[in-house]
Write an enzyme that holds these catalytic residues in place. Structure first.
Site, PDB file in Angstrom:
ATOM      1  N   CYS A  22       0.790  -1.140  -0.262  1.00  0.00           N
ATOM      2  CA  CYS A  22       0.043   0.029   0.004  1.00  0.00           C
ATOM      3  C   CYS A  22       0.786   1.451   0.034  1.00  0.00           C
ATOM      4  CB  CYS A  22      -0.744   0.239   1.346  1.00  0.00           C
ATOM      5  SG  CYS A  22      -2.194  -1.206   1.077  1.00  0.00           S
ATOM      6  N   GLY A  48       1.500  -0.115  -4.777  1.00  0.00           N
ATOM      7  CA  GLY A  48       0.296  -0.736  -5.176  1.00  0.00           C
ATOM      8  C   GLY A  48      -0.434  -0.562  -6.524  1.00  0.00           C
ATOM      9  N   ASN A 123      -1.713   1.598   5.427  1.00  0.00           N
ATOM     10  CA  ASN A 123      -0.560   0.640   4.980  1.00  0.00           C
ATOM     11  C   ASN A 123      -0.132  -0.086   6.189  1.00  0.00           C
ATOM     12  OD1 ASN A 123       2.914   1.630   3.996  1.00  0.00           O
ATOM     13  ND2 ASN A 123       1.993  -0.331   3.572  1.00  0.00           N
ATOM     14  N   GLY A 124      -0.061  -1.428   5.880  1.00  0.00           N
ATOM     15  CA  GLY A 124       0.417  -2.395   7.110  1.00  0.00           C
ATOM     16  C   GLY A 124      -0.364  -3.576   7.036  1.00  0.00           C
ATOM     17  N   TYR A 263      14.442  -2.424  -1.071  1.00  0.00           N
ATOM     18  CA  TYR A 263      13.685  -2.616  -2.400  1.00  0.00           C
ATOM     19  C   TYR A 263      12.335  -1.941  -2.316  1.00  0.00           C
ATOM     20  CZ  TYR A 263      10.661  -4.661  -5.813  1.00  0.00           C
ATOM     21  OH  TYR A 263       9.635  -4.943  -6.859  1.00  0.00           O
TER      22      TYR A 263
END
Ligand code: SF4
Length: 491
Positions: A22, A48, A123-124, A263
């Protein structure tokens, strides 16, 4: 639908990478809130690509637009942006963990609660969402999505506190897991990071308007200034041009996701005050010190291996060349989740630059190895192009464990490094030698003297199995079947 963090090998794993699930963005007190949110989400597209959404508010009324696909597929028409009225908005880009993304799970989520409208983008991944959901359903809560984020909304709905921020704190005290979230109320933009600060969230400023977003690139794209990172366990409330900071949670050691540096984050982002690009180069240089190679050419696996390969080449005093070229125009047609297409996908995406590789000893640099399928094909491609030796250097330690904190990883038994040692991996991939940076080397590259085993400075659980936050749902087991089918990590 899949169970919580089921990590199914869905279509987005076609290129054999872990996937951040996300990106979030929020802005308030700006006349072009929705347009800036769309631009911010566009800069966060790498986090995303399966669905996207924006919710805006005028204070009296909320407006929303959600869609499957990318930001450009959904927010390129002026009409769509114009209908997202108001001076405050939040937005979300999402990977789902299912092969077939569901419309009802597209964020931001919205609910009308007793205090008014509330929208949340997250996000998570919550690691006790299934247990909480079970409890909430038994109390009569009716869920409309299969997203773990909706648990937060239901907990807020049941909270006895009067103020919306107190209700949010009340709800978040019940949840476990990793979260950076933005919430929109009638008169405020709220941002929160979990007490360990696993996922990123930064605060920015544009013409007096405050912005909360996952990465600084989303500030760059709209010309906003970076103010600072939101701290682990911090809640900020932006309202009428002012930002108020709270520390409502018990203090815990910061454990930012080290994979953001390896990354996930864009290399042009600053994360935790560090340049992601420079961090990747430093990892490559440390890798060269730890695992030198008698090669003639350093070749990155594009694009993710490029900064580390630059660092490796500079430290080794070897030439750096783009011996593999990536095609950036792969259509979604080519990402069907079948083995046959996944196999074909590697060739569609990468091609060897034959004249550079012929009769050369090559060291290939990549950021990580997940299943090893892409590495195997790339090595074969480089050998077919005439390389006499192919060595591989990886800018992360072996990925031996799944992530439960908002990153899409395969089940452990699908991770190549979980089932075999480095020599066997080298054999399978078909390289003359294979080395990974050590965990100590990774921490040194991040500017630490090493990994502190008693209090690691980052989350590195996918390399060490040392999970900083409890995995209640995974470890609890024995959940009713209907509930295990109805929960999915949302982000
Ligand atoms: S387990 Fe790995 S990918 Fe997940 S948060 Fe921790 S370091 Fe990041």
């Amino acid at each position: 639908m899949t169970p919580l963090n089921s990590n199914s090998p869905a279509c987005h794993l076609n290129d054999d990478k872990l996937r951040e699930e996300c990106g979030i963005f929020g802005i308030c007190d700006h006349p072009d809130a929705a347009a800036h949110t769309a631009l911010g989400l566009h800069a966060l597209q790498h986090r995303g690509q399966e669905s996207t959404g924006i919710v805006s508010t005028t204070g009296n009324q909320f407006y929303s637009h959600h869609g499957l696909g990318r930001v450009g597929d959904n927010f390129s028409e002026a009409k769509v942006i114009d209908e997202l009225k108001g001076a405050a908005a939040i937005g979300h880009n999402r990977y789902s963990t299912t092969g077939r993304p569901e419309f009802r799970n597209i964020q931001p989520l919205f609910a009308d609660l007793s205090f008014g409208g509330l929208s949340i983008a997250h996000n998570g991944n919550l690691t006790n969402a299934v247990a909480l959901r079970s409890e909430l359903v038994s109390q009569g809560s009716i869920f409309r999505s299969t997203s773990d984020t909706e648990v937060i909304i239901h907990l807020m709905a049941l909270s006895k506190d009067a103020d919306v921020t107190d209700r949010l704190v009340d709800a978040l005290r019940r949840v476990e897991g990793a979260y950076s979230l933005v919430a929109l109320t009638r008169d405020a933009l709220i941002g929160v990071r979990d007490p360990h600060g696993v996922r990123p969230l930064v605060l920015g400023l544009l013409d007096g308007a405050h912005i909360l977003t996952s990465e600084t690139v989303a500030l760059d794209i709209i010309g906003a200034e970076l103010l600072r990172d939101i701290e682990p366990g911090e809640m900020v409330v932006a309202r009428n041009g002012e930002v108020t900071s709270y520390k409502p949670f018990e203090s815990r050691a910061a454990r930012f996701c080290v994979f953001e540096f390896i990354y996930f984050a864009r290399p042009d982002s600053l994360s935790q005050g560090k340049s992601v690009y420079e961090a990747r180069k430093a990892i490559g240089a440390e890798l060269a010190r730890e695992a030198p190679c008698n090669a003639e050419l350093v070749v990155p696996v594009p694009d993710s291996g490029v900064p580390a390969a630059i660092g490796y080449a500079a430290e080794s005093d070897l030439p750096f060349e783009l011996g593999i070229i990536r095609n950036h125009y792969i259509g979604r047609t080519f990402i069907e989740p079948t083995d046959q297409i996944r196999h074909l996908g590697v060739k569609l995406k990468h091609n060897a630059n034959h004249h550079l590789l012929e009769n050369k000893r090559i060291v290939l640099v990549d950021d990580s190895i997940v299943r090893g399928t892409t590495s195997t094909k790339i090595v074969e491609m480089v050998r077919n192009a005439g390389a006499t030796e192919v060595h591989m250097r990886i800018a992360s330690p072996p990925t031996t464990h799944s992530c439960f904190y908002g990153v899409d990883t395969p089940e452990r038994d699908e991770l190549l490094a979980a089932g075999m040692d480095v020599a066997k991996m080298a054999d399978l991939i078909g390289v003359d030698s294979l080395s990974f940076i050590t965990i100590g080397g990774l921490y040194r590259a991040m500017g630490e003297s090493g990994r502190n085993p008693d209090a690691p400075q980052y989350c590195d659980a996918c390399f060490t199995g040392d999970y900083p936050i409890s995995l209640s749902d995974r470890d609890g087991g024995g959940l009713p079947a209907q509930l295990s089918l109805l929960s999915e990590n949302s982000s």
